[in-house]
Design a protein around this motif. Structure first.
Motif, short mmCIF file in Angstrom:
data_model
loop_
_atom_site.label_atom_id
_atom_site.label_comp_id
_atom_site.label_asym_id
_atom_site.label_seq_id
_atom_site.Cartn_x
_atom_site.Cartn_y
_atom_site.Cartn_z
N VAL A 17 -17.17 -6.35 -3.21
CA VAL A 17 -17.06 -6.62 -1.77
C VAL A 17 -16.67 -5.33 -1.05
CG1 VAL A 17 -15.88 -7.97 0.00
CG2 VAL A 17 -16.41 -9.00 -2.22
N ARG A 18 -17.47 -4.94 -0.07
CA ARG A 18 -17.19 -3.71 0.68
C ARG A 18 -16.36 -4.05 1.92
NH1 ARG A 18 -19.78 0.65 -1.14
NH2 ARG A 18 -19.51 1.78 0.84
N VAL A 19 -15.20 -3.43 1.99
CA VAL A 19 -14.25 -3.69 3.08
C VAL A 19 -13.98 -2.38 3.81
CG1 VAL A 19 -11.95 -4.54 3.67
CG2 VAL A 19 -13.20 -5.53 1.72
N PRO A 20 -14.19 -2.33 5.12
CA PRO A 20 -13.92 -1.08 5.84
C PRO A 20 -12.48 -0.61 5.65
CG PRO A 20 -15.12 -2.64 7.24
CD PRO A 20 -14.73 -3.39 5.99
N VAL A 21 -12.30 0.70 5.53
CA VAL A 21 -10.96 1.27 5.37
C VAL A 21 -10.10 0.93 6.58
CG1 VAL A 21 -9.70 3.45 5.22
CG2 VAL A 21 -11.73 3.10 3.83
N THR A 22 -10.71 0.72 7.72
CA THR A 22 -9.95 0.36 8.93
C THR A 22 -9.28 -1.01 8.81
OG1 THR A 22 -12.02 -0.48 9.90
CG2 THR A 22 -11.35 1.75 10.50
N ASN A 23 -9.63 -1.77 7.76
CA ASN A 23 -8.99 -3.08 7.53
C ASN A 23 -7.75 -2.98 6.66
OD1 ASN A 23 -11.17 -4.00 8.95
ND2 ASN A 23 -11.82 -5.51 7.45
N LEU A 24 -7.35 -1.76 6.30
CA LEU A 24 -6.11 -1.56 5.56
C LEU A 24 -4.93 -1.67 6.52
CD1 LEU A 24 -4.58 -0.56 2.92
CD2 LEU A 24 -4.84 1.74 3.89
N VAL A 25 -3.97 -2.54 6.21
CA VAL A 25 -2.76 -2.67 7.03
C VAL A 25 -1.70 -1.74 6.45
CG1 VAL A 25 -0.95 -4.21 7.84
CG2 VAL A 25 -3.30 -5.04 7.65
N GLY A 26 -1.11 -0.94 7.32
CA GLY A 26 -0.15 0.06 6.85
C GLY A 26 -0.87 1.19 6.14
N THR A 27 -0.27 1.70 5.08
CA THR A 27 -0.86 2.79 4.32
C THR A 27 -1.13 2.33 2.89
OG1 THR A 27 1.34 3.61 3.69
CG2 THR A 27 0.35 4.52 5.69
N GLU A 28 -1.92 3.09 2.16
CA GLU A 28 -2.13 2.78 0.74
C GLU A 28 -0.79 2.80 0.01
OE1 GLU A 28 -4.92 4.80 -1.64
OE2 GLU A 28 -6.66 4.31 -0.39
N GLY A 29 -0.58 1.77 -0.82
CA GLY A 29 0.65 1.68 -1.58
C GLY A 29 1.80 1.02 -0.85
N GLN A 30 1.58 0.65 0.43
CA GLN A 30 2.65 0.01 1.21
C GLN A 30 2.62 -1.51 1.06
OE1 GLN A 30 2.57 0.84 5.44
NE2 GLN A 30 4.77 0.52 5.66
N GLY A 31 1.67 -2.02 0.28
CA GLY A 31 1.50 -3.47 0.19
C GLY A 31 2.72 -4.20 -0.33
N TRP A 32 3.47 -3.57 -1.23
CA TRP A 32 4.64 -4.27 -1.79
C TRP A 32 5.73 -4.42 -0.74
CZ3 TRP A 32 5.04 -7.38 -5.59
CH2 TRP A 32 6.29 -7.73 -6.10
N ALA A 33 5.94 -3.39 0.07
CA ALA A 33 6.94 -3.48 1.15
C ALA A 33 6.53 -4.54 2.17
CB ALA A 33 7.11 -2.12 1.82
N ILE A 34 5.24 -4.58 2.49
CA ILE A 34 4.75 -5.59 3.43
C ILE A 34 4.92 -6.98 2.84
CG2 ILE A 34 2.68 -6.45 4.59
CD1 ILE A 34 1.70 -3.56 4.77
N THR A 35 4.66 -7.10 1.54
CA THR A 35 4.77 -8.40 0.87
C THR A 35 6.20 -8.91 0.91
OG1 THR A 35 2.91 -7.88 -0.58
CG2 THR A 35 4.40 -9.62 -1.30
N LYS A 36 7.18 -8.05 0.66
CA LYS A 36 8.57 -8.48 0.71
C LYS A 36 8.94 -8.97 2.10
CE LYS A 36 10.48 -4.77 -1.10
NZ LYS A 36 11.57 -3.90 -1.64
N PHE A 37 8.44 -8.29 3.11
CA PHE A 37 8.66 -8.73 4.50
C PHE A 37 8.04 -10.10 4.73
CE2 PHE A 37 6.89 -9.09 8.77
CZ PHE A 37 7.99 -8.84 9.58
N LEU A 38 6.81 -10.26 4.27
CA LEU A 38 6.08 -11.52 4.47
C LEU A 38 6.71 -12.67 3.70
CD1 LEU A 38 2.26 -12.03 4.52
CD2 LEU A 38 3.64 -13.34 2.90
N LEU A 39 7.13 -12.41 2.46
CA LEU A 39 7.63 -13.50 1.62
C LEU A 39 8.92 -14.10 2.16
CD1 LEU A 39 6.88 -12.28 -2.01
CD2 LEU A 39 5.73 -14.08 -0.72
N ASN A 40 9.74 -13.30 2.83
CA ASN A 40 10.95 -13.88 3.39
C ASN A 40 10.59 -14.88 4.48
OD1 ASN A 40 13.84 -13.93 3.26
ND2 ASN A 40 13.85 -13.00 5.30
N ASN A 41 9.55 -14.58 5.27
CA ASN A 41 9.06 -15.56 6.25
C ASN A 41 8.49 -16.78 5.54
OD1 ASN A 41 9.73 -13.97 8.47
ND2 ASN A 41 7.76 -12.93 8.49
#
Length: 398
Positions: free
Chosen positions: A218-242
């Motif tokens: 599946v080809r996904v535009p780079v502009t669809n990356l939220v935050g920066t590469e490798g920041q997914g775990w920090a975003i996930t911790k923020f999301l999981l508390n919600n």
């Protein structure tokens, strides 16, 4: 924390009731119990709320929300449940929306949030994988950079409502050479992209809300990356508390209690209403006390999160654990209160009713379905065992 009642809250409650009774079409009220309404109802409900100026009930004004207090949010939820309105898309309102408001670019917010508020777009969550449930850091779905796109390959499972979603927010591995938490990124993916396929999973509650979701080049535009590469775990911790606070599902808990009290008043046992039997009344009182405690904890967690208090993740895990365990006990109590009728295979609330109604169908339909569905409550969003580990680790700084 101040638990004194606000004199203005009753005025707000009347405002919500007036909106529902005067502005919401009759076919969107009195709907059957469910974890989420069908797609067309969710979208119509979102559009009606936006027309009312209530497009984001749980967000602060600086993020385009209503700016309601925690108490107002709870009143809104209570009145919606009491009047049987459709559900909202919790994935975007409670999980993705706050992530976009904090981590996304303005262009990403402009692309996705107005479409949600107009009632044009639904989302699903792509986190769990076969073998990577509560241990999200072990996920294997890969996203390899190829020019202006990522090429995504892998599989997600237990993807709730993927068959109705337009977009998915996805955790992917973008780096395999670093610590596993550091190699995860957060992507937004159009479900209509070539290579995305969805396979249904029918669950024990006799409903289709779970799916397997596959990504094949599946080809996904780079502009669809939220935050920066490798920041997914920090975003996930923020999301999981919600997600932990969302998983407690206080409106559903209050509905279960109200229903339990209501039909216990109608069901006779040896000529006496069930609610008048001392042993049942004691059980009901204990469940109600637990529910009141959950309600206070929801308010406390929400207020701590608004202040970015570092103790909110601990309480969020406590809330997830205690709230979901209470969901199981309340739905079990409902089925037990039905006695022999608890064993009847009533049709699912959104399925077509049988030509010859079953006994107590108006009262009991959907109760066993909810009980079966809530078997998973202590698993999804992080098992109760995982939550206990998080609580201990954070309390003792292990």
């Amino acid at each position: 924390m101040d638990f004194q009642p606000d004199a203005n809250l009753q005025v707000f409650r009347e405002e919500v009731r007036a909106f529902i009774t005067s502005r919401v079409p009759k076919e969107l009220t009195g709907l059957p119990r469910c974890t989420r309404s069908p797609r067309d109802q969710v979208l119509r409900w979102q559009k009606l709320l936006s027309e009312q100026g209530w497009s984001a009930p749980y967000w602060p004004k600086e993020h385009g929300g209503n700016g309601w207090t925690v108490q107002q949010q709870l009143i809104f939820d209570e009145e919606c449940v009491a009047h049987g309105t459709p559900t909202l898309d919790g994935f975007v309102h409670t999980l993705l929306g706050p992530v976009l408001n904090v981590f996304a670019t303005q262009e990403q917010r402009d692309e996705h949030l107005p479409a949600v508020f107009r009632g044009e777009r639904l989302w699903c969550q792509g986190f769990s994988e076969p073998g990577s449930g509560s241990d999200l850091a072990s996920l294997k779905t890969r996203a390899v950079r190829d020019g202006d796109h990522y090429v995504v390959n892998g599989q997600k499972i237990w993807t709730s409502y993927a068959h109705e979603a337009d977009w998915i927010f996805l955790l992917v591995r973008t780096d395999t050479e670093v610590k596993k938490q550091a190699g995860i990124s957060f992507l937004l993916v159009d479900m209509k992209s070539p290579g995305v396929s969805v396979r249904p999973i029918r669950s024990i509650d006799d409903a289709h809300h779970l799916n397997e979701t596959f990504f094949d080049n599946v080809r996904v535009p780079v502009t669809n990356l939220v935050g920066t590469e490798g920041q997914g775990w920090a975003i996930t911790k923020f999301l999981l508390n919600n997600e932990h606070a969302f998983a407690a599902d206080l409106p559903a808990l209050r509905r279960y209690m109200r229903e339990l009290r209501e039909f216990a008043s109608k069901l006779p046992v040896d000529g006496t209403p069930l609610i008048e039997r001392p042993e049942f009344a004691l059980k009901l009182a204990r469940l109600d006390a637990e529910l009141q405690a959950i309600g206070m904890l929801v308010q406390r967690v929400a207020q701590l999160e608004q202040r970015h208090d570092p103790s909110s993740p601990i309480l969020g895990s406590m809330l997830k654990m205690r709230g979901t365990e209470l969901q199981q006990r309340l739905t079990e109590a409902q089925v037990e209160a039905l006695g022999s009728y608890g064993a009847v295979a009533y049709a699912h609330p959104h399925a077509e009713a049988p030509e010859r109604p079953y006994p107590l169908q108006q009262l009991a339909r959907g109760i066993a379905n909810d009980m079966f569905f809530r078997r998973a409550s202590t698993i999804y969003g992080g098992t109760s065992e995982v939550q206990r580990g998080i609580i201990v680790k954070m309390l003792f700084q292990l």
